[in-house]
Design a protein around this motif. Sequence first.
Motif, PDB file in Angstrom:
ATOM      1  N   MET A  35       1.050  -1.012  -0.434  1.00 54.94           N
ATOM      2  CA  MET A  35       0.182  -0.148   0.187  1.00 54.94           C
ATOM      3  C   MET A  35       0.992   1.088   0.030  1.00 54.94           C
ATOM      4  O   MET A  35       1.694   1.459  -0.018  1.00 54.94           O
ATOM      5  N   HIS A  66       1.270   6.153   0.671  1.00 51.50           N
ATOM      6  CA  HIS A  66       1.164   6.675   1.631  1.00 51.50           C
ATOM      7  C   HIS A  66       0.179   7.589   0.696  1.00 51.50           C
ATOM      8  O   HIS A  66      -1.006   8.722   1.180  1.00 51.50           O
ATOM      9  N   THR A  67      -0.514   7.117  -0.680  1.00 50.57           N
ATOM     10  CA  THR A  67      -1.567   8.012  -1.744  1.00 50.57           C
ATOM     11  C   THR A  67      -2.213   7.413  -1.702  1.00 50.57           C
ATOM     12  O   THR A  67      -3.326   7.442  -2.387  1.00 50.57           O
ATOM     13  N   GLU A  68      -2.914   6.180  -0.774  1.00 51.81           N
ATOM     14  CA  GLU A  68      -4.115   5.137  -0.532  1.00 51.81           C
ATOM     15  C   GLU A  68      -3.869   4.934  -1.882  1.00 51.81           C
ATOM     16  O   GLU A  68      -4.807   4.014  -2.224  1.00 51.81           O
ATOM     17  N   ASP A  87      -5.526   4.653  -6.591  1.00 55.14           N
ATOM     18  CA  ASP A  87      -5.894   5.392  -5.337  1.00 55.14           C
ATOM     19  C   ASP A  87      -7.297   4.443  -4.965  1.00 55.14           C
ATOM     20  O   ASP A  87      -8.725   4.347  -5.533  1.00 55.14           O
ATOM     21  N   ARG A 130      -9.329   4.687  -2.403  1.00 54.97           N
ATOM     22  CA  ARG A 130     -10.378   5.082  -2.206  1.00 54.97           C
ATOM     23  C   ARG A 130     -11.551   5.674  -3.322  1.00 54.97           C
ATOM     24  O   ARG A 130     -12.752   6.134  -3.542  1.00 54.97           O
ATOM     25  N   ASN A 175     -11.449   6.949   3.680  1.00 61.14           N
ATOM     26  CA  ASN A 175     -10.993   7.994   4.725  1.00 61.14           C
ATOM     27  C   ASN A 175      -8.982   7.097   3.560  1.00 61.14           C
ATOM     28  O   ASN A 175      -8.065   8.080   2.993  1.00 61.14           O
ATOM     29  N   TYR A 176      -8.026   5.779   3.722  1.00 67.22           N
ATOM     30  CA  TYR A 176      -7.190   6.099   4.209  1.00 67.22           C
ATOM     31  C   TYR A 176      -7.193   4.435   4.356  1.00 67.22           C
ATOM     32  O   TYR A 176      -7.997   3.898   4.800  1.00 67.22           O
ATOM     33  N   LEU A 177      -5.868   3.903   3.921  1.00 69.47           N
ATOM     34  CA  LEU A 177      -5.569   2.261   4.489  1.00 69.47           C
ATOM     35  C   LEU A 177      -4.452   2.074   5.708  1.00 69.47           C
ATOM     36  O   LEU A 177      -3.850   2.669   5.810  1.00 69.47           O
ATOM     37  N   GLY A 181      -9.081  -0.732   5.731  1.00 65.55           N
ATOM     38  CA  GLY A 181      -8.859   0.578   5.444  1.00 65.55           C
ATOM     39  C   GLY A 181      -9.770   1.699   7.124  1.00 65.55           C
ATOM     40  O   GLY A 181     -10.872   0.684   7.421  1.00 65.55           O
ATOM     41  N   THR A 190      -9.049   8.333  13.517  1.00 70.78           N
ATOM     42  CA  THR A 190      -7.954   7.832  12.808  1.00 70.78           C
ATOM     43  C   THR A 190      -8.098   6.497  13.482  1.00 70.78           C
ATOM     44  O   THR A 190      -7.239   6.682  14.407  1.00 70.78           O
TER      45      THR A 190
END
Length: 385
Positions: free
Chosen positions: A235, A237-239, A262, A264, A275-277, A293, A323
């Motif tokens: 994975m 940092h930009t999902e 991405d 998302r 919103n995130y992994l 996620g 989070t």
Amino acid sequence: MEKIEEQFANLRIAKRALTEDPTYLLDIDVSKSVQAESNHLVAVSCSNKSIKVYNRETLHLLREYSGHPGLLNGVRFAHTNENMLFSACSDGTIKCWDTRLATQETVQLFSGYPSNVFISFDINCRDLIVCAGTENVEEDTFMVFWDARSNTNYACAAKEPLGTYSETHNDDITKICFHPIKPNLVVSGSTDGLVNVFDINKENEDDALIATCNSNSSVSFIGWSGKDYKQVYCMTHTEGFCWWDLTQIDTEEPMTLLQILDVREVVFIENSNLNYLIGGLYHEKADKLFVVGGTAMGNIHLINCGINGLSCVGTLHGGHSATVRSFYWNMTDDSLLTGGEDAQLLLWKPGAVERSLVKKASMKIASSVQQRVRVHSNSLKSKKK
């Protein structure tokens, strides 16, 4: 798949541990006990430079290691000794504690080279080798290796490295992950976008490099998957999500099973969002790879990975209020541990009933731990496909 969906949907909060100081719970590991009746331990690394050790069943705090000169990056229990706990520190050391001892003193200390700042590490499945990844300092980036075997006494003399790899990454090495059953295989991920697979039995770094895969973004998580763990995934940092088949290295077939820039944008979740992994896990019994996620308000999504794409199979609500940063799925009893930016450690079990139903108010704080996201070159090299 239906069974996994049902198991996940049936998870309820069984226990909740609240840290007194506002802190992010960044990483979780559970001791590997050969005795079924043994009380497993849970270790959590926190953004306030401490490590907390809990009883896995009660979440009663047993030990706390604090006062570190640098940031802690990751926690790992040894595979063959349930009491030995390792962590990497940005002061250029790997520390090992015996959790049976009521002391802050380490029983092993692994020292790096003077410029080393360790931000990732792992220990191989036989507890023979420790490997740590460094930040990029003056254009130098290292994977540093040590002999992990302990001395017969507890005299803690710092161990010097066995050697380093320095040619295959050109930016921070954010993740190190040894193969679950083959002690000679290790995969590394970096902010340079590369995911490298090595056979450390080879004599030099160039021969050791089996494959280089390009994620085209900064790597935030890596793991092994598939039957006999012949696949790797990451994975970013930009999902983003990438998944490769190592059995295709010496064939004309493509190694890439799936690559999504991405996640998302492609995963639909009814009445919620992504919103995130957080990370991934390979479920051996089901022979399935999953991505975990979440949302900014603390909901947790389980996402199935297939060669045709990703799909959400379930969501956990009502646990965290901010989070979620870490998790550990226990395949034996299908329980789940999660840690978040609300300073909570939660134990989820099938059909559990929490005695205290008081949900902690959000304790999301400004942390000194920041994810590193760099501008990536589009001309990243690739040794293999």
